[in-house]
Write an enzyme that holds these catalytic residues in place. Structure first.
Site, PDB file in Angstrom:
ATOM      1  CG  ASP A 147      -1.960   0.663   1.094  1.00  0.00           C
ATOM      2  OD1 ASP A 147      -2.090   1.911  -0.076  1.00  0.00           O
ATOM      3  OD2 ASP A 147      -2.628   1.115   1.918  1.00  0.00           O
ATOM      4  CG  ASP A 192      -7.579   4.617  -1.221  1.00  0.00           C
ATOM      5  OD1 ASP A 192      -7.148   3.511  -0.798  1.00  0.00           O
ATOM      6  OD2 ASP A 192      -6.080   5.284  -0.046  1.00  0.00           O
TER       7      ASP A 192
END
Ligand code: NAG
Ligand code: NAG
Ligand code: NAG
Ligand code: NAG
Ligand code: NAG
Ligand code: NAG
Ligand code: NAG
Ligand code: NAG
Ligand code: NAG
Ligand code: NAG
Ligand code: NAG
Ligand code: NAG
Length: 759
Positions: free
Chosen positions: A421, A527
């Site tokens: 991430d 996101d």
């Protein structure tokens, strides 16, 4: 990087498609290459792969051989004499002659306008058509009295230069690929795209052209891609070498183009079978007992699940690369218990950031394993109250160190899949957030949240990061790729399998670059926001990822985070969000990986964070959600088959309509050019399924354009999955689409789809 050996198992993996090394019908390269010396500039052009050429150019100094490269050298397929593995050539020219070289069906010509005039020396690329005629694909673009088509500038005190290369295009040429942007487009004509990574933006200079060629700008530098009416331009801001490759196929034959491009950039290995099932995640399961309870719930509901995910802040400090023992006291027990209850694998998130309080900080700082900034060993970003430095993915010793921590803390305890991430490189992939310290104010003043957020969004430039391999400007695009490489190498070392062999475990990355598909690593769209328009835009993101070569693509079902302007966005107790969630989830059954994740809001909270499980979207929705999870497992043979094709020849899984219907359906060509929402929201999933997500609320029927497949008049090749009604191609059909049905058509028999017998 070039250090990767071509995988040893290539021959064993070679399915019937693979080319023999000798090919009598093939026009073999009639030159090993030529070198143009043109003032301070040197250009070397070599045959490369089937039907391809590789061009390298430099100013003054020849390359050292240590430049970062994302191309296989030699390519995975191609004639033995088209490898470009060294800078070899049999001809030297000086800019006053013309020179022509042919490899297969592609011809390159170096033009010099006349013997006395070397000012307009340029390359042009042609395809040899089946009738022997030649069609111009593109040429270096430099109209009279304009910047040179190969343009160099020196901006810094050092030797590195910026290079801007211009290529001619025509208003009707379409450009497919270029990594991912959130733009509702599969055709990138008219766009200018920064080669700078951000959360949800993974710009990558590789494209397929509607004129029947593929192009790779093999540079790790930040820069720009421009796709204008008359000129395509690629800029590297800081480099020592220009390096690009071009290959061609007959117009409309995009499968061959992908095959050629992936022979240069890499093929996806076979994923583990379990990873093709349902992958479950949320922000976030906070501790061991909650996580085991999650597995218990899947078990008790009888819902199959293949992966359960532990998200961020599960560590004590950023950069520990281990679970916080206070919250996760017995990891190996947990992994075994989860396996016993569900059969599922576990994935854990890791961030590249290291804060001063981390157990690894001192070692990494002393050993030079952290990235720094031009102003010294500066911090590169901040998060959650700490300034941080990212580990330096471009340093092999840092990759090794990272893996040693992951191995000891996770892998050896049964958590063998990793979520890469915030790995966009430079900073943490967001606009700079000055949140390294809590804001304190003088006594008597109050620090309002508005004031705090203003301080956190001060428009400082992005950190000017330094790495082992170079500056952010010169090799910044390498960072996420090298981070994927760290996990790949570590896992391959641990499992004893060579790169290219089938994967036992997977990673999940927010970014990537040219050839990332060679790793056991899926890229997700970042996101996203939980609104209808974002659902709709994810389709073209996935289709552009596919055209870039990234077959292993996924997203956050339901969108990741709330859109602050939409009150119901992400609220699992609100019917408006529940409907969006169900539409998103049913669509994701037909993505390369079916992965549920998000940060949710709720009216009724019974856990540390709001729920996101299949049974938490209302009693009437649960059976729909579960039916698609079950359907995903029923499609196992089909998925295995299409992942096998991807691995063998680069044949794309998510297929924009232009892939299959450019020749048989002129409407598809016209709609693609306009980025009409037929072509940005419909696609083929493998060779047999036409998928069209519902992208609006309150819908009971949906209009789907059924492409003309070239079948004769009177035949009805398309079957609606839910009714078995058949339709002819070349028309729009409006079909029932109640909440429980995603518009899905199949070609051929359903039995063939389910058996995976779909070559
Ligand atoms: C021969 O070369 C062509 C490229 O022009 C390629 O498409 C074809 O697959 C090759 N055939 C074999 C048998 O290698
Ligand atoms: C350039 O190459 C041509 C052909 O080899 C040669 O005749 C000519 O002299 C060269 N020009 C210079 C300036 O070297
Ligand atoms: C290679 O073949 C092409 C096409 O037949 C021809 O035009 C060209 O002159 C040849 N080049 C060399 C170096 O033989
Ligand atoms: C190169 O080819 C072009 C186009 O055919 C021609 O106009 C030009 O005169 C040639 N240059 C030389 C040096 O022969
Ligand atoms: C060189 O070529 C350019 C473009 O073809 C032309 O405009 C120019 O007049 C030529 N110069 C000479 C000295 O021939
Ligand atoms: C973890 O749990 C297992 C099984 O209950 C137990 O045997 C082991 O001692 C535990 N380890 C630790 C460190 O608590
Ligand atoms: C994998 O093993 C090789 C050979 O021992 C080593 O050089 C490399 O650093 C290892 N990679 C990682 C990420 O641990
Ligand atoms: C673990 O999380 C659950 C659910 O959020 C919470 O109820 C429980 O108190 C937590 N347990 C520990 C040991 O922190
Ligand atoms: C498709 O595009 C048309 C015209 O731009 C627009 O009116 C319509 O709402 C779009 N449909 C969807 C599902 O996005
Ligand atoms: C959906 O339909 C309901 C009932 O007809 C209506 O109240 C609601 O506003 C509609 N929602 C949207 C987003 O159009
Ligand atoms: C199909 O029908 C159309 C219109 O009647 C006709 O123009 C076309 O030639 C037919 N195509 C075939 C393959 O029969
Ligand atoms: C459609 O056909 C399949 C078999 O191909 C069958 O399983 C299914 O029940 C049929 N659906 C309907 C609505 O008839």
């Amino acid at each position: 990087m070039g250090s990767f050996a071509r995988f040893a198992a290539a021959a064993a993996l070679c399915l019937p498609f693979c080319n023999a090394l000798t090919n009598s019908s093939y026009f073999r390269p009639n030159s090993t290459g030529f070198r143009l010396q043109h003032g301070f500039e040197t250009v070397v052009v070599q045959p490369y792969g089937y039907d391809g050429f590789r061009v390298r150019a430099w100013a003054f100094r020849p390359p050292s051989g240590n430049e970062v490269s994302f191309l296989y050298d030699p390519p995975l397929e191609g004639p033995a004499d088209a490898t470009a593995s060294a800078l070899t050539y049999d001809t030297v020219i000086n800019g006053t002659q013309n020179y022509t070289m042919r490899n297969g069906a592609t011809v390159v010509k170096m033009f010099s306008p006349n013997a006395d005039n070397a000012t307009n020396v340029r390359l042009a690329f042609y395809r040899v058509n089946t009738d022997g005629s030649e069609s111009l694909l593109t040429n270096e673009y430099s109209p009279i009295k304009s910047l040179n088509s190969r343009y160099y500038e020196w901006n810094g005190p050092g030797y590195e230069f910026s290079a801007a290369y211009s290529f001619a295009t025509t208003p009707d040429e379409q450009i497919y690929g270029t990594g991912t942007q959130q733009d509702h487009m599969i055709s990138k004509k008219g766009n200018t795209i920064d080669l700078v990574n951000f959360n949800t933006h993974v710009p990558t200079p590789l494209f397929m052209s509607s004129r029947g060629y593929g192009f790779v700008w093999n540079s790790a530098s930040e820069g720009e891609m421009e796709f204008g009416q008359l000129r395509n331009r690629f800029t590297s801001k800081s480099t020592t070498l220009v390096d690009y490759a071009i290959t061609s196929a007959q117009p409309g034959d995009y499968d061959t183009l992908q095959r050629r491009l992936t022979a240069m950039t890499g093929r996806a290995p076979l994923p583990p079978q379990w990873s093709l099932g349902y992958l479950h995640s949320k922000l976030r399961y906070e501790n061991q007992s909650e996580f085991i309870q999650l597995a218990q719930n899947f078990h008790d509901y009888g819902i199959p699940v293949s992966l359960l995910v532990i998200d961020y802040q599960s560590w004590a400090h950023q950069g520990d690369w281990g679970l916080d023992p206070g919250l996760w006291p017995n990891v190996s027990y947990m992994a075994a218990r989860v396996k016993e209850l569900t059969g599922a694998e576990i994935m854990a998130s890791l961030w590249p950031s290291v804060e001063d309080a981390s157990v690894n900080y001192a070692t990494m700082q002393l050993d030079g394993l952290l990235s720094a900034t031009r102003s010294g060993p500066g911090t590169t970003d901040s998060w959650n109250g700490s300034y941080i430095r990212n580990y330096d993915a471009t340093n092999p010793a840092a990759r090794k160190f990272l893996w040693s921590q992951l191995y000891e803390n996770y892998y050896s305890n049964g958590i063998k899949n990793f979520w890469i991430d915030q790995a966009d490189g430079g900073n943490l992939g967001e606009a700079y957030e000055n949140n390294g310290q809590s804001v304190s104010v003088a006594p008597g003043l109050t620090c309002s949240s508005t004031w705090k957020s203003l301080i956190e969004s001060i428009p400082y430039p992005l950190a000017d990061v330094l790495y082992y391999a170079g500056t952010q400007k010169s090799i910044g695009k390498l960072y996420p790729w090298a981070h994927q490489q760290a996990i790949e190498e570590g896992t391959r070392n641990a499992t004893g399998k060579q790169q290219g062999q089938p994967c036992d475990y997977v990673s999940l990355a927010r970014s990537g670059y040219i050839g990332s598909q060679r790793f056991c690593s899926m890229i997700w769209s970042g996101d996203s926001t939980a609104v209808w328009d974002t659902l709709a835009s994810q389709v073209s993101v996935g289709l552009s990822a596919a055209a870039t070569g990234w077959g292993w693509w996924t997203l956050d079902i339901g969108g990741f985070q709330a859109d602050s302007t939409v009150p119901w966005s992400n609220n699992i107790d609100d019917d408006r969000y529940r409907e969006l969630y169900v539409r998103w989830q049913q669509w994701a059954t037909f993505l390369p990986f079916m992965r549920n994740h998000g940060s949710r809001a709720c009216n009724f909270q019974d856990a540390y964070t709001c729920n996101n499980e299949p049974w938490t979207y209302g009693a009437s929705n649960t059976p729909i959600i579960v039916s698609y999870i079950n359907l995903r497992y029923q499609l196992g043979n089909y998925l295995t088959s299409i992942f096998g094709q991807l691995s063998a020849t680069g044949r794309m899984i998510m297929r924009p309509l232009y892939m299959d219907f450019s020749i048989t359906d002129p409407n598809v060509v016209a709609m693609t050019r306009n980025n009409s929402n037929v072509t940005t929201q419909q696609y083929m999933f493998g060779p047999r399924l036409l998928v069209t997500p519902v992208t609006l609320p309150n819908v009971t029927e949906w209009a789907v354009y059924l492409p003309n497949t070239g079948a004769g008049n009177g035949t009805k090749p398309w079957t609606y999955w839910w009714t078995n009604v058949t339709y002819a191609g070349g028309q729009t059909a409006t079909v029932p689409a109640p909440l429980e049905h995603v518009p899905l058509f199949h070609l051929g028999s359903r039995a063939d789809v389910l058996s995976g017998n779909v070559f």
